[in-house]
Scaffold this motif. Structure first.
Motif: not given
Lengths: 445, 162
Positions: B57-68
């Motif tokens: 899953f991603f944050e709003s308007d983001s394509s960065e990978l979270t640690p999870q």
């Protein structure tokens, strides 16, 4: 590209109607022209009271068509927000001969400023003849008169064409009634929505489906000839921009791009399609010449460049890009090069579309959890929001640049709406089910 | 106005092309259903969905990978290395709070981020295909944040035929 002028099959003859009064009469109508007129440039228009008694049937059998055509015209003029058709029950004079000069005092008495009379007659050769006269009630003169011949199937279009003639005569601007809308028909639950390409008259009549719903289709746009549609389709492999000939049903992929293409739009001359090509994390703008099939890259940025739209003279392109961090509107030359950012308000700007008049660019604006529809001049001045809320998206201009259609989803699925560029006269456009991604055709004739 | 035979022929072709897309969509749904059932054979598609996790899953308007997300993708890498017979499609999705064209590109960005991450961990690129559905295929359909966050996703869909 199969072209073919849509008006060629419609009207074999179109001629002005004049009463026998001759030169003196013409001079009188010239003077009257200045008197009865709607100024549509003002934000606060008082709708002009207009009387449209049922057109007369030339023969006994023509009465129903004549009434239906009158109803189409009444509906068009009312929905424009510029005219207030008077309830026929108030009419004093009954029009039985549309060629005779009406009893103007009877129409003045109900405060009609304009009066439209007419007749529909099935000809011996099977064609339909439609005639109308537009009268200046207070000036006591005929302002316009036209007759048209067409096949009986085209009776709706005749109503729209006569509506355009009246609108143009009384406002000084071209009308937009003899036009179509291509849009996405939506059915089924949100997580399994079925989307079909559909086309209808501008007033919502005559819906036809151009795809079956087995492929996801998005963002259809008309060619300037109105004979073709370019849109995005999910088939096998990468989603792609397609071209569909409405008359023949023939479809072809636009270009042979290595990756997903989307957000297509025709150039004003219909010879090119501009679109986005996805390359890795970036989307850039490309244009393809439909004759030579040659493709040209227009932007090369590590960003999302999309939703391109040509200026009506074909010299410039507006598009959205997040190259500066968030979605904003940019304008550049049609062959690429340096792009100027024109949107600087709070929020994000997207889906820019250039007015056919050239004077404005309409957009979707996101901010504070809302999605509004607005307009801005191509130099970035004069930004104005026309409607806001959650969630409005995807503006498209009527061919006269005075009305914008867009889709709105209040939570139960999208519907089509129109609003004047003054921000007034918001109207829902009827569709059989949910509808999104509208695109307005040019005038058909 | 329209010569119907021609149109129907063209549309018939579309129906054929559309059939394969519909099938893979069904397979995906089936995975979801089996995920709740729990039982799964090692190396099966349901094993991948249930025990590894097929989506990030991603944050709003983001394509960065979270640690999870990275942790999930690391598990995917391990599994995909073990079961090297699978090729797969990475589907990028966006929530409804964006305009259509932008969200198509945003979904593609998310898919590309996952693709690059998997490639950087040694997954061969010929096993991977990406597709973006923009905001067209939400899994959660309410109009608030609980749904939007589930829809901003990239899903690794194993090809049924591999």
């Amino acid at each position: 590209m199969a072209a073919g002028n849509p008006s060629s099959f419609l009207m074999t003859r179109r001629r002005a109607l004049a009463l026998g009064a001759g030169a003196g009469f013409a001079a009188m109508s010239q003077r009257a022209l200045a008197a009865v007129r709607v100024d549509i440039t003002q934000g606060n228009v008082q709708p002009m009271p207009i009387a449209l008694p049922n057109f007369v049937g030339g023969t006994q059998a023509d009465g129903d068509v004549a009434s239906a055509v009158t109803q189409i015209m009444t509906n068009n003029l009312r929905r424009s927000g510029l005219f207030a058709p008077i309830d026929p029950q108030a009419f004093i004079e009954k029009i039985s001969n549309p060629d005779a000069v009406p009893r103007f005092p009877d129409w003045r008495a109900i405060n009609a400023q304009a009066l439209v009379t007419g007749r529909i007659t099935r000809q011996g050769d099977g064609r339909l003849k439609a005639e109308f006269r537009l009268w200046d009630v207070f000036g006591g003169a005929q302002q316009a008169g036209q007759q048209y011949f067409t096949s009986p199937d085209n009776w709706r279009r005749i109503g729209h064409i006569m509506s355009d003639a009246i609108y143009e005569r009384l406002t000084g601007e071209k009308g937009y009634f003899d036009t179509r809308i291509v849009f996405i028909d939506e059915t089924g639950p949100k997580e399994r929505r079925i989307k079909r390409l559909a086309i209808m008259d501008q007033d919502g009549a005559g819906v036809r489906y151009l795809t079956r719903g087995d492929e996801l289709v998005l963002t259809p746009r008309f060619s300037p000839s109105t004979q073709e549609i370019t849109y995005m389709s999910y088939g096998q492999g990468d989603p792609r921009v397609l071209l569909l000939n409405i008359e023949t049903g023939q479809r072809e992929v636009v270009g042979n791009f290595p990756g997903m293409t989307f957000a297509p739009r025709f150039s004003p001359d219909g010879q090119r399609v501009i679109m986005s090509l996805q390359q890795g994390s970036n989307a850039n703008l490309f244009v393809m010449d439909l004759r030579s099939k040659a493709t040209t890259r227009l932007t090369q940025t590590p960003a999302i460049d999309t939703a391109p739209s040509y200026s009506p003279d074909g010299a410039r392109i507006c598009f959205e890009s997040d190259r500066g961090g968030t979605q904003q509107i940019y304008v550049m030359g049609a062959t690429g090069g340096t792009a100027q950012r024109i949107s600087f308000g709070d929020g994000r700007y997207s889906t820019p579309v250039w007015s056919p008049r050239g004077d404005f660019i309409a957009f979707t604006k996101q901010g504070g959890g809302n999605f509004g529809i607005g307009i801005i001049k191509p130099d970035g001045q004069g930004e104005r929001l026309l409607t806001s809320g959650y969630h409005n998206e995807g503006p498209t201009f009527a061919p006269n640049g005075r009305v914008i259609m867009f889709f709105r989803d209040l939570g139960n699925g999208p519907s089509l709406f129109t609003v004047d560029i003054t921000g007034r006269n918001e109207q829902k456009t009827p569709t059989p089910s949910l509808a999104s991604d509208p695109a307005w055709s040019p005038l058909l004739s | 106005m329209m010569p119907m035979e021609k149109f129907i022929r063209a549309a018939g072709l579309a129906a054929l092309l559309g059939a394969s897309l519909a099938l893979s969509a069904c397979a995906n749904k089936q995975n979801d259903a089996m995920a709740s059932a729990g039982a799964s054979t090692p190396g099966s598609q349901q094993d991948f969905v249930v025990n590894v996790g097929d989506r990030v899953f991603f944050e709003s308007d983001s394509s960065e990978l979270t640690p999870q997300s990275r942790a999930t993708l690391d598990k995917q890498v391990q599994w995909l290395n073990q079961y090297a017979q699978y090729s797969f499609t990475i589907e990028g999705h966006a929530d409804e709070r964006g305009t259509r064209e932008y969200n198509i590109a945003l979904g593609a960005r998310r898919g590309q981020t996952v693709r690059e991450y998997l490639a950087s961990r040694g997954i061969q690129s010929q096993r991977m295909r990406t597709i973006s559905y923009g905001k067209e295929r939400p899994v959660a359909v309410c109009n608030d944040i609980s749904c939007w966050s589930q829809n901003r996703r990239a899903v690794t869909v194993l090809n049924a035929s591999s």
